[in-house]
Design a protein around this motif. Structure first.
Motif, PDB file in Angstrom:
ATOM      1  N   VAL A   1       0.835  -1.205   0.000  1.00 44.12           N
ATOM      2  CA  VAL A   1       0.000   0.000   0.000  1.00 44.12           C
ATOM      3  C   VAL A   1       0.865   1.248   0.000  1.00 44.12           C
ATOM      4  O   VAL A   1       0.597   2.216  -0.725  1.00 44.12           O
ATOM      5  N   ARG A   2       1.918   1.243   0.798  1.00 44.50           N
ATOM      6  CA  ARG A   2       2.815   2.400   0.839  1.00 44.50           C
ATOM      7  C   ARG A   2       3.524   2.582  -0.495  1.00 44.50           C
ATOM      8  O   ARG A   2       3.731   3.718  -0.937  1.00 44.50           O
ATOM      9  N   ALA A   3       3.893   1.485  -1.148  1.00 49.42           N
ATOM     10  CA  ALA A   3       4.556   1.595  -2.437  1.00 49.42           C
ATOM     11  C   ALA A   3       3.653   2.230  -3.479  1.00 49.42           C
ATOM     12  O   ALA A   3       4.129   2.902  -4.410  1.00 49.42           O
ATOM     13  N   ALA A   4       2.337   2.034  -3.344  1.00 50.25           N
ATOM     14  CA  ALA A   4       1.379   2.650  -4.262  1.00 50.25           C
ATOM     15  C   ALA A   4       1.168   4.126  -3.975  1.00 50.25           C
ATOM     16  O   ALA A   4       0.432   4.808  -4.696  1.00 50.25           O
ATOM     17  N   GLY A   5       1.816   4.634  -2.913  1.00 49.04           N
ATOM     18  CA  GLY A   5       1.726   6.048  -2.589  1.00 49.04           C
ATOM     19  C   GLY A   5       0.676   6.395  -1.566  1.00 49.04           C
ATOM     20  O   GLY A   5       0.283   7.565  -1.448  1.00 49.04           O
ATOM     21  N   VAL A   6       0.209   5.409  -0.799  1.00 51.77           N
ATOM     22  CA  VAL A   6      -0.869   5.622   0.166  1.00 51.77           C
ATOM     23  C   VAL A   6      -0.332   5.434   1.581  1.00 51.77           C
ATOM     24  O   VAL A   6       0.241   4.379   1.900  1.00 51.77           O
ATOM     25  N   ARG A   7      -0.511   6.441   2.437  1.00 55.32           N
ATOM     26  CA  ARG A   7      -0.150   6.305   3.848  1.00 55.32           C
ATOM     27  C   ARG A   7      -1.206   5.466   4.556  1.00 55.32           C
ATOM     28  O   ARG A   7      -2.390   5.495   4.199  1.00 55.32           O
ATOM     29  N   VAL A   8      -0.795   4.713   5.573  1.00 52.23           N
ATOM     30  CA  VAL A   8      -1.699   3.794   6.267  1.00 52.23           C
ATOM     31  C   VAL A   8      -1.808   4.168   7.737  1.00 52.23           C
ATOM     32  O   VAL A   8      -0.799   4.361   8.414  1.00 52.23           O
ATOM     33  N   ARG A   9      -3.042   4.251   8.222  1.00 57.12           N
ATOM     34  CA  ARG A   9      -3.302   4.466   9.650  1.00 57.12           C
ATOM     35  C   ARG A   9      -4.239   3.365  10.131  1.00 57.12           C
ATOM     36  O   ARG A   9      -5.389   3.280   9.676  1.00 57.12           O
ATOM     37  N   ILE A  10      -3.768   2.519  11.018  1.00 61.95           N
ATOM     38  CA  ILE A  10      -4.580   1.441  11.573  1.00 61.95           C
ATOM     39  C   ILE A  10      -4.834   1.750  13.042  1.00 61.95           C
ATOM     40  O   ILE A  10      -3.886   1.934  13.817  1.00 61.95           O
ATOM     41  N   THR A  11      -6.102   1.820  13.427  1.00 58.43           N
ATOM     42  CA  THR A  11      -6.470   2.150  14.800  1.00 58.43           C
ATOM     43  C   THR A  11      -7.509   1.142  15.301  1.00 58.43           C
ATOM     44  O   THR A  11      -8.068   0.361  14.533  1.00 58.43           O
ATOM     45  N   GLY A  12      -7.762   1.181  16.603  1.00 56.99           N
ATOM     46  CA  GLY A  12      -8.854   0.392  17.159  1.00 56.99           C
ATOM     47  C   GLY A  12      -8.397  -0.804  17.956  1.00 56.99           C
ATOM     48  O   GLY A  12      -7.295  -0.844  18.499  1.00 56.99           O
ATOM     49  N   SER A  13      -9.256  -1.817  17.977  1.00 57.27           N
ATOM     50  CA  SER A  13      -9.081  -2.975  18.846  1.00 57.27           C
ATOM     51  C   SER A  13      -8.170  -4.026  18.227  1.00 57.27           C
ATOM     52  O   SER A  13      -8.092  -4.154  17.004  1.00 57.27           O
ATOM     53  N   ALA A  14      -7.517  -4.782  19.081  1.00 52.33           N
ATOM     54  CA  ALA A  14      -6.724  -5.922  18.618  1.00 52.33           C
ATOM     55  C   ALA A  14      -7.663  -7.068  18.254  1.00 52.33           C
ATOM     56  O   ALA A  14      -8.670  -7.303  18.923  1.00 52.33           O
ATOM     57  N   ALA A  15      -7.353  -7.761  17.171  1.00 47.84           N
ATOM     58  CA  ALA A  15      -8.184  -8.880  16.741  1.00 47.84           C
ATOM     59  C   ALA A  15      -7.905 -10.103  17.605  1.00 47.84           C
ATOM     60  O   ALA A  15      -6.749 -10.390  17.930  1.00 47.84           O
ATOM     61  N   PRO A  16      -8.948 -10.839  18.009  1.00 50.01           N
ATOM     62  CA  PRO A  16      -8.735 -12.066  18.790  1.00 50.01           C
ATOM     63  C   PRO A  16      -7.968 -13.100  17.966  1.00 50.01           C
ATOM     64  O   PRO A  16      -7.979 -13.081  16.734  1.00 50.01           O
ATOM     65  N   THR A  17      -7.311 -13.997  18.652  1.00 46.76           N
ATOM     66  CA  THR A  17      -6.650 -15.108  17.965  1.00 46.76           C
ATOM     67  C   THR A  17      -7.679 -16.200  17.687  1.00 46.76           C
ATOM     68  O   THR A  17      -8.764 -16.218  18.251  1.00 46.76           O
ATOM     69  N   GLY A  18      -7.317 -17.130  16.818  1.00 46.82           N
ATOM     70  CA  GLY A  18      -8.202 -18.252  16.513  1.00 46.82           C
ATOM     71  C   GLY A  18      -9.238 -17.900  15.470  1.00 46.82           C
ATOM     72  O   GLY A  18      -9.140 -16.896  14.761  1.00 46.82           O
ATOM     73  N   GLY A  19     -10.266 -18.750  15.350  1.00 53.61           N
ATOM     74  CA  GLY A  19     -11.307 -18.559  14.365  1.00 53.61           C
ATOM     75  C   GLY A  19     -12.002 -17.223  14.519  1.00 53.61           C
ATOM     76  O   GLY A  19     -12.414 -16.843  15.621  1.00 53.61           O
ATOM     77  N   LEU A  20     -12.126 -16.490  13.408  1.00 53.85           N
ATOM     78  CA  LEU A  20     -12.669 -15.139  13.449  1.00 53.85           C
ATOM     79  C   LEU A  20     -13.157 -14.761  12.061  1.00 53.85           C
ATOM     80  O   LEU A  20     -12.482 -15.013  11.063  1.00 53.85           O
ATOM     81  N   LEU A  21     -14.342 -14.152  11.997  1.00 54.17           N
ATOM     82  CA  LEU A  21     -14.834 -13.598  10.741  1.00 54.17           C
ATOM     83  C   LEU A  21     -14.595 -12.099  10.767  1.00 54.17           C
ATOM     84  O   LEU A  21     -15.135 -11.380  11.596  1.00 54.17           O
ATOM     85  N   LEU A  22     -13.743 -11.635   9.852  1.00 53.65           N
ATOM     86  CA  LEU A  22     -13.398 -10.226   9.744  1.00 53.65           C
ATOM     87  C   LEU A  22     -14.229  -9.644   8.600  1.00 53.65           C
ATOM     88  O   LEU A  22     -14.178 -10.152   7.476  1.00 53.65           O
ATOM     89  N   VAL A  23     -15.004  -8.596   8.856  1.00 51.63           N
ATOM     90  CA  VAL A  23     -15.878  -8.037   7.818  1.00 51.63           C
ATOM     91  C   VAL A  23     -15.616  -6.535   7.686  1.00 51.63           C
ATOM     92  O   VAL A  23     -15.409  -5.839   8.680  1.00 51.63           O
ATOM     93  N   ALA A  24     -15.614  -6.044   6.450  1.00 45.73           N
ATOM     94  CA  ALA A  24     -15.317  -4.633   6.209  1.00 45.73           C
ATOM     95  C   ALA A  24     -16.144  -4.101   5.053  1.00 45.73           C
ATOM     96  O   ALA A  24     -16.596  -4.864   4.185  1.00 45.73           O
ATOM     97  N   ASN A  25     -16.330  -2.784   5.046  1.00 49.89           N
ATOM     98  CA  ASN A  25     -16.910  -2.144   3.867  1.00 49.89           C
ATOM     99  C   ASN A  25     -15.905  -2.216   2.725  1.00 49.89           C
ATOM    100  O   ASN A  25     -14.704  -2.420   2.943  1.00 49.89           O
ATOM    101  N   HIS A  26     -16.381  -2.064   1.482  1.00 52.92           N
ATOM    102  CA  HIS A  26     -15.530  -2.330   0.324  1.00 52.92           C
ATOM    103  C   HIS A  26     -15.549  -1.141  -0.626  1.00 52.92           C
ATOM    104  O   HIS A  26     -16.606  -0.762  -1.138  1.00 52.92           O
ATOM    105  N   ILE A  27     -14.368  -0.567  -0.856  1.00 53.64           N
ATOM    106  CA  ILE A  27     -14.227   0.603  -1.724  1.00 53.64           C
ATOM    107  C   ILE A  27     -13.264   0.335  -2.867  1.00 53.64           C
ATOM    108  O   ILE A  27     -13.514   0.743  -4.003  1.00 53.64           O
ATOM    109  N   SER A  28     -12.167  -0.345  -2.581  1.00 53.13           N
ATOM    110  CA  SER A  28     -11.047  -0.416  -3.513  1.00 53.13           C
ATOM    111  C   SER A  28     -10.337  -1.760  -3.427  1.00 53.13           C
ATOM    112  O   SER A  28     -10.484  -2.498  -2.443  1.00 53.13           O
ATOM    113  N   TRP A  29      -9.538  -2.063  -4.445  1.00 54.04           N
ATOM    114  CA  TRP A  29      -8.644  -3.216  -4.372  1.00 54.04           C
ATOM    115  C   TRP A  29      -7.634  -3.036  -3.233  1.00 54.04           C
ATOM    116  O   TRP A  29      -7.108  -4.009  -2.701  1.00 54.04           O
TER     117      TRP A  29
END
Length: 260
Positions: A66-94
């Protein structure tokens, strides 16, 4: 219409706003895309067959793309649990795919068409993506069962339940099918909210990959833009057993501002 394949009104002409001056952006875009291609090809060549890649290495590589494509990254919020987990997100871009993996490495739920993409398709397949046939309603029970099996085995699975990309100004509602797998497997669901802004904080649709847009056109638009920032907000996980059915679970995971 398939539950995996809802429609969206977003189009490049109506929704997407490129940033930066085109003439001045060409050398920068060429350099950025060359670095992105080198990172992807290196990953394909180095990805060990049948062996687990350390999660930390996956996160760092995805952030580097992502950084190589010229985009800065900011990740905030909660830590993801370990083990089985369904991660869901809104979808805008590749870009959402490496951003989600940077926040929490997981097996990606992807449309079968991605398997045929040059380079990226091979990387997705070797990275353990779960491919779905979105236009075959009969395949739905088997797909849900495959996702649930992976979740029961302690694997994190990432999905975009809107089923299609939106420009970011508007959002689609989360469709329920994938949430049935989390209910069947008895695992938590962790919502993630992705936004794209300019350096000054203004929202931007430049990274959007919508409608009849081609991957090459979207790649070029991102690489030729200036001041793009990707914000990834990892929300608290929704524990298993707190919602009675997939409709309620999808509604609880839905980001604000989605269509009713």
């Amino acid at each position: 219409m398939s539950v995996w394949l809802p429609g969206t009104p977003c189009t490049p002409r109506a929704c997407v706003e490129p940033t930066g001056r085109v003439a001045a952006a060409v050398p920068r875009a060429v350099l950025r895309l060359t670095v992105v291609a080198a990172l992807v090809l290196t990953a394909i060549a180095a990805l060990p067959l049948g062996r687990r890649v350390p999660a930390g290495l996956v996160s760092r590589w995805c952030r580097a793309v992502v950084r190589a494509a010229g985009v800065r990254v900011r990740i905030t919020g909660s830590a993801a649990p370990t083990g089985g987990l369904l991660l869901v997100a809104n979808h805008i871009s590749w870009l959402d795919i490496p951003l989600l993996a940077a926040a929490r490495p997981a097996r990606m739920l992807a449309k079968t068409e991605i398997r045929r993409w040059p380079v990226a398709g091979a990387l997705a397949a070797r990275g353990g993506a779960l491919f779905i046939e979105r236009d075959r309603l009969r395949a739905l029970p088997d797909t849900v069962a495959r996702i649930a099996e992976a979740l029961r085995g302690g694997t994190a699975v990432a999905a975009f339940p809107e089923g299609s990309t939106w420009c970011g100004r508007a959002q689609g509602r989360f469709h329920r099918a994938v949430f049935q797998a989390a209910l069947d497997a008895g695992v938590p669901v962790q919502p993630v909210r992705i936004r794209y802004r300019l350096t000054g904080g203004a929202p931007t649709t430049a990274p959007a990959f919508v409608g009849e847009d081609t991957l090459l056109a979207s790649l070029w638009r991102v690489a030729s833009s200036t001041g793009l920032v990707a914000e990834v907000d990892v929300r608290p996980a929704i524990p298993p057993g707190t919602h009675p059915d997939r409709r309620a679970l999808a509604r609880a995971a839905q980001p604000e501002g989605a269509r009713p």
